[in-house]
Design a protein around this motif. Structure first.
Motif, PDB file in Angstrom:
ATOM      1  N   SER A 171      -6.801 -14.298  -8.992  1.00  0.00           N
ATOM      2  CA  SER A 171      -5.328 -14.367  -9.198  1.00  0.00           C
ATOM      3  C   SER A 171      -4.623 -14.226  -7.677  1.00  0.00           C
ATOM      4  O   SER A 171      -5.199 -13.475  -6.906  1.00  0.00           O
ATOM      5  CB  SER A 171      -4.992 -13.222 -10.081  1.00  0.00           C
ATOM      6  N   VAL A 172      -3.427 -14.563  -7.697  1.00  0.00           N
ATOM      7  CA  VAL A 172      -2.722 -14.409  -6.556  1.00  0.00           C
ATOM      8  C   VAL A 172      -2.131 -12.648  -6.556  1.00  0.00           C
ATOM      9  O   VAL A 172      -2.286 -12.158  -7.681  1.00  0.00           O
ATOM     10  CB  VAL A 172      -1.306 -15.007  -6.439  1.00  0.00           C
ATOM     11  N   VAL A 173      -1.799 -12.204  -5.498  1.00  0.00           N
ATOM     12  CA  VAL A 173      -1.542 -10.717  -5.465  1.00  0.00           C
ATOM     13  C   VAL A 173       0.150 -10.859  -5.544  1.00  0.00           C
ATOM     14  O   VAL A 173       0.861 -11.268  -4.843  1.00  0.00           O
ATOM     15  CB  VAL A 173      -1.823 -10.189  -4.175  1.00  0.00           C
ATOM     16  N   ILE A 174       0.514 -10.372  -6.958  1.00  0.00           N
ATOM     17  CA  ILE A 174       1.767 -10.014  -7.032  1.00  0.00           C
ATOM     18  C   ILE A 174       2.578  -8.536  -6.687  1.00  0.00           C
ATOM     19  O   ILE A 174       1.633  -7.801  -7.307  1.00  0.00           O
ATOM     20  CB  ILE A 174       2.036 -10.365  -8.710  1.00  0.00           C
ATOM     21  N   LEU A 175       3.212  -8.535  -5.974  1.00  0.00           N
ATOM     22  CA  LEU A 175       3.553  -7.101  -5.412  1.00  0.00           C
ATOM     23  C   LEU A 175       4.686  -6.637  -6.449  1.00  0.00           C
ATOM     24  O   LEU A 175       5.311  -7.373  -7.225  1.00  0.00           O
ATOM     25  CB  LEU A 175       4.487  -7.459  -4.041  1.00  0.00           C
ATOM     26  N   THR A 176       4.392  -5.136  -6.473  1.00  0.00           N
ATOM     27  CA  THR A 176       5.388  -4.496  -7.396  1.00  0.00           C
ATOM     28  C   THR A 176       6.871  -4.323  -6.385  1.00  0.00           C
ATOM     29  O   THR A 176       6.750  -4.596  -5.224  1.00  0.00           O
ATOM     30  CB  THR A 176       5.093  -3.144  -7.518  1.00  0.00           C
ATOM     31  N   ASP A 177       7.987  -4.149  -7.018  1.00  0.00           N
ATOM     32  CA  ASP A 177       9.282  -4.169  -6.295  1.00  0.00           C
ATOM     33  C   ASP A 177       9.486  -3.136  -5.321  1.00  0.00           C
ATOM     34  O   ASP A 177      10.020  -3.294  -4.186  1.00  0.00           O
ATOM     35  CB  ASP A 177      10.362  -4.115  -7.245  1.00  0.00           C
ATOM     36  N   GLY A 178       8.920  -2.086  -5.549  1.00  0.00           N
ATOM     37  CA  GLY A 178       8.869  -1.050  -4.855  1.00  0.00           C
ATOM     38  C   GLY A 178       8.015  -1.390  -3.572  1.00  0.00           C
ATOM     39  O   GLY A 178       8.022  -0.352  -2.419  1.00  0.00           O
ATOM     40  N   ALA A 179       7.256  -2.217  -3.474  1.00  0.00           N
ATOM     41  CA  ALA A 179       6.138  -2.481  -2.443  1.00  0.00           C
ATOM     42  C   ALA A 179       6.776  -3.470  -1.148  1.00  0.00           C
ATOM     43  O   ALA A 179       6.282  -3.645  -0.040  1.00  0.00           O
ATOM     44  CB  ALA A 179       4.955  -3.056  -2.575  1.00  0.00           C
ATOM     45  N   TYR A 180       7.710  -4.023  -1.689  1.00  0.00           N
ATOM     46  CA  TYR A 180       8.288  -5.206  -0.832  1.00  0.00           C
ATOM     47  C   TYR A 180       8.634  -4.733   0.672  1.00  0.00           C
ATOM     48  O   TYR A 180       8.261  -5.504   1.793  1.00  0.00           O
ATOM     49  CB  TYR A 180       9.673  -5.670  -1.408  1.00  0.00           C
ATOM     50  N   ASP A 181       9.387  -3.628   0.836  1.00  0.00           N
ATOM     51  CA  ASP A 181       9.548  -3.018   2.224  1.00  0.00           C
ATOM     52  C   ASP A 181       8.415  -2.915   3.064  1.00  0.00           C
ATOM     53  O   ASP A 181       8.162  -3.214   4.201  1.00  0.00           O
ATOM     54  CB  ASP A 181      10.670  -1.876   2.124  1.00  0.00           C
ATOM     55  N   ASP A 182       7.593  -2.086   2.444  1.00  0.00           N
ATOM     56  CA  ASP A 182       6.509  -1.621   3.225  1.00  0.00           C
ATOM     57  C   ASP A 182       5.306  -2.980   3.525  1.00  0.00           C
ATOM     58  O   ASP A 182       4.910  -3.115   4.701  1.00  0.00           O
ATOM     59  CB  ASP A 182       5.591  -0.712   2.475  1.00  0.00           C
ATOM     60  N   TRP A 183       5.212  -3.674   2.462  1.00  0.00           N
ATOM     61  CA  TRP A 183       4.706  -4.747   2.776  1.00  0.00           C
ATOM     62  C   TRP A 183       5.024  -5.736   3.987  1.00  0.00           C
ATOM     63  O   TRP A 183       4.288  -6.024   4.851  1.00  0.00           O
ATOM     64  CB  TRP A 183       4.611  -5.859   1.373  1.00  0.00           C
ATOM     65  N   VAL A 184       6.439  -6.211   3.964  1.00  0.00           N
ATOM     66  CA  VAL A 184       6.876  -6.953   4.895  1.00  0.00           C
ATOM     67  C   VAL A 184       6.947  -6.296   6.318  1.00  0.00           C
ATOM     68  O   VAL A 184       6.891  -6.966   7.438  1.00  0.00           O
ATOM     69  CB  VAL A 184       8.138  -7.738   4.665  1.00  0.00           C
ATOM     70  N   ASN A 185       7.024  -4.946   6.478  1.00  0.00           N
ATOM     71  CA  ASN A 185       7.247  -4.093   7.484  1.00  0.00           C
ATOM     72  C   ASN A 185       5.758  -3.835   8.133  1.00  0.00           C
ATOM     73  O   ASN A 185       5.595  -3.129   9.110  1.00  0.00           O
ATOM     74  CB  ASN A 185       8.041  -2.806   7.217  1.00  0.00           C
ATOM     75  N   GLY A 186       4.764  -4.275   7.563  1.00  0.00           N
ATOM     76  CA  GLY A 186       3.382  -3.914   8.070  1.00  0.00           C
ATOM     77  C   GLY A 186       3.056  -2.522   7.978  1.00  0.00           C
ATOM     78  O   GLY A 186       2.053  -2.061   8.610  1.00  0.00           O
ATOM     79  N   ALA A 187       3.691  -1.806   6.777  1.00  0.00           N
ATOM     80  CA  ALA A 187       3.376  -0.254   6.500  1.00  0.00           C
ATOM     81  C   ALA A 187       1.902  -0.371   6.001  1.00  0.00           C
ATOM     82  O   ALA A 187       1.302  -0.945   4.820  1.00  0.00           O
ATOM     83  CB  ALA A 187       4.358   0.528   5.848  1.00  0.00           C
ATOM     84  N   GLY A 188       1.060   0.571   6.323  1.00  0.00           N
ATOM     85  CA  GLY A 188      -0.285   0.909   5.791  1.00  0.00           C
ATOM     86  C   GLY A 188      -1.182  -0.182   6.022  1.00  0.00           C
ATOM     87  O   GLY A 188      -1.170  -1.270   6.596  1.00  0.00           O
ATOM     88  N   ASP A 189      -2.492   0.235   5.295  1.00  0.00           N
ATOM     89  CA  ASP A 189      -3.535  -1.103   5.216  1.00  0.00           C
ATOM     90  C   ASP A 189      -3.404  -1.907   4.404  1.00  0.00           C
ATOM     91  O   ASP A 189      -2.971  -1.803   3.322  1.00  0.00           O
ATOM     92  CB  ASP A 189      -4.932  -0.169   4.971  1.00  0.00           C
ATOM     93  N   ILE A 190      -3.375  -3.105   4.686  1.00  0.00           N
ATOM     94  CA  ILE A 190      -3.037  -4.465   4.018  1.00  0.00           C
ATOM     95  C   ILE A 190      -3.966  -4.407   2.796  1.00  0.00           C
ATOM     96  O   ILE A 190      -3.544  -4.925   1.640  1.00  0.00           O
ATOM     97  CB  ILE A 190      -3.313  -5.473   4.816  1.00  0.00           C
ATOM     98  N   ARG A 191      -5.392  -3.933   2.799  1.00  0.00           N
ATOM     99  CA  ARG A 191      -5.990  -3.976   1.562  1.00  0.00           C
ATOM    100  C   ARG A 191      -5.432  -2.912   0.486  1.00  0.00           C
ATOM    101  O   ARG A 191      -5.550  -3.196  -0.721  1.00  0.00           O
ATOM    102  CB  ARG A 191      -7.181  -3.469   2.017  1.00  0.00           C
ATOM    103  N   ASP A 192      -4.677  -1.995   0.774  1.00  0.00           N
ATOM    104  CA  ASP A 192      -4.128  -1.092  -0.173  1.00  0.00           C
ATOM    105  C   ASP A 192      -3.093  -1.735  -1.066  1.00  0.00           C
ATOM    106  O   ASP A 192      -2.608  -1.264  -2.215  1.00  0.00           O
ATOM    107  CB  ASP A 192      -3.142  -0.007   0.657  1.00  0.00           C
TER     108      ASP A 192
END
Length: 220
Positions: free
Chosen positions: A182-203
Motif C-alpha cells: 500500500s502507499v503511505v497515507i499520512l495523518t493530518d497531524g504529520a504533514y508539517d513534520d513530514w515536509v519539514n524533514g523532522a524525525g527519521d523518515i521510517r517513523d
C-alpha cells in the motif's frame, strides 16, 4: 502499489487541508504514471532566509521520479522506468530514489482517491479508496529535480509504499500470490513534520488505519 489516482478538483480543499495556495486545476486529475500532477513540498529556497518564501508550496511535476544524478546519456532509459512508486525498504540505497531520501526531499501527493484492483472474484475489479471522513488523502512521497535533454529543469515525484500482507484492508487486493503493498497515507497531524524533514523518515512509514478508509468498486 499505486499506478492510478485521482487528483483534487476543489481548490479550496488544497488550501484548507494542506495550507497551500491552490494553483489552477492541473492539466489532468485522472492520474497515471508519467502524467503531470501536483505535489506539495517545502520550497528548496526555504533556508535562504527570505521571509517571502512560504512554509509549503504546491508545484507541478512528473509522476515518476527521475534522479538528479541521472546522466544525460541515460535519461531516455530513466524516463521509461516504473518509478511512480518507491519501495520504502530499499529506497535509501536505490540509485533512483537514494538522492531524494538522503537529502530529505519529502513531499505530499494530494489525492481524492487511489485505485487498486480487487481480484477476489477472479477478475480485476477497479476499486477506489477514499477517506471515510471525506477529507483528501495526503500520500507520502519523495521528489527530485533533473535536467531534460532541452536543458530544462523538471520536477518529478514518487509515492512511498510499504508491505501490507497483514493489513486487514490492503491485504485483500492485488493478484493472489503476490506481495500486498500500500502507499503511505499520512495523518493530518504529520504533514508539517513530514515536509519539514523532522524525525527519521521510517517513523512515518506505517499503515493508515483501515477503519478510516472506504473501498468501493468503480463502475466501468
Amino acid at each position: 502499489m499505486c499506478s492510478h489516482y485521482q487528483g483534487i478538483r476543489k481548490r479550496e480543499q488544497i488550501e484548507r487541508y494542506f495550507r497551500v495556495r491552490g494553483q489552477p486545476v492541473p492539466p489532468r486529475l485522472d492520474m497515471w504514471p508519467r502524467y503531470t500532477g501536483e505535489f506539495i513540498r517545502r520550497p528548496p529556497e526555504h533556508d535562504a532566509g527570505d521571509e517571502a518564501v512560504p512554509e509549503r508550496e504546491i508545484v507541478l511535476g512528473r509522476w515518476g521520479l527521475v534522479s538528479a544524478l541521472t546522466r544525460q546519456a541515460n535519461l531516455a532509459k530513466a524516463e521509461k522506468l516504473s518509478t511512480f512508486n518507491a519501495r520504502s525498504e530499499t529506497a535509501a540505497t536505490s540509485y533512483t530514489f537514494g538522492n531524494s531520501w538522503r537529502k530529505g526531499q519529502r513531499c505530499i501527493i494530494p489525492a481524492e482517491s487511489i485505485f487498486e484492483p480487487d481480484w477476489r472474484s477472479g477478475k480485476a475489479v477497479p476499486t477506489a479508496f477514499r477517506r471515510a471522513d471525506g477529507a483528501p488523502l495526503g500520500i507520502a512521497g519523495l521528489w527530485d529535480r533533473y535536467r531534460n535533454t532541452a536543458g530544462e529543469w523538471i520536477d518529478s515525484y514518487t509515492m512511498l509504499t510499504i508491505n501490507a500482507d497483514q493489513d486487514p484492508l490492503w491485504s485483500q487486493y492485488h493478484r493472489p500470490g503476490e506481495e500486498k503493498r500500500s502507499v503511505v497515507i499520512l495523518t493530518d497531524g504529520a504533514y508539517d513534520d513530514w515536509v519539514n524533514g523532522a524525525g527519521d523518515i521510517r517513523d512515518y512509514l506505517r499503515p493508515y488505519p483501515s477503519g478510516r478508509l472506504i473501498a468501493e468498486p468503480v463502475p466501468r
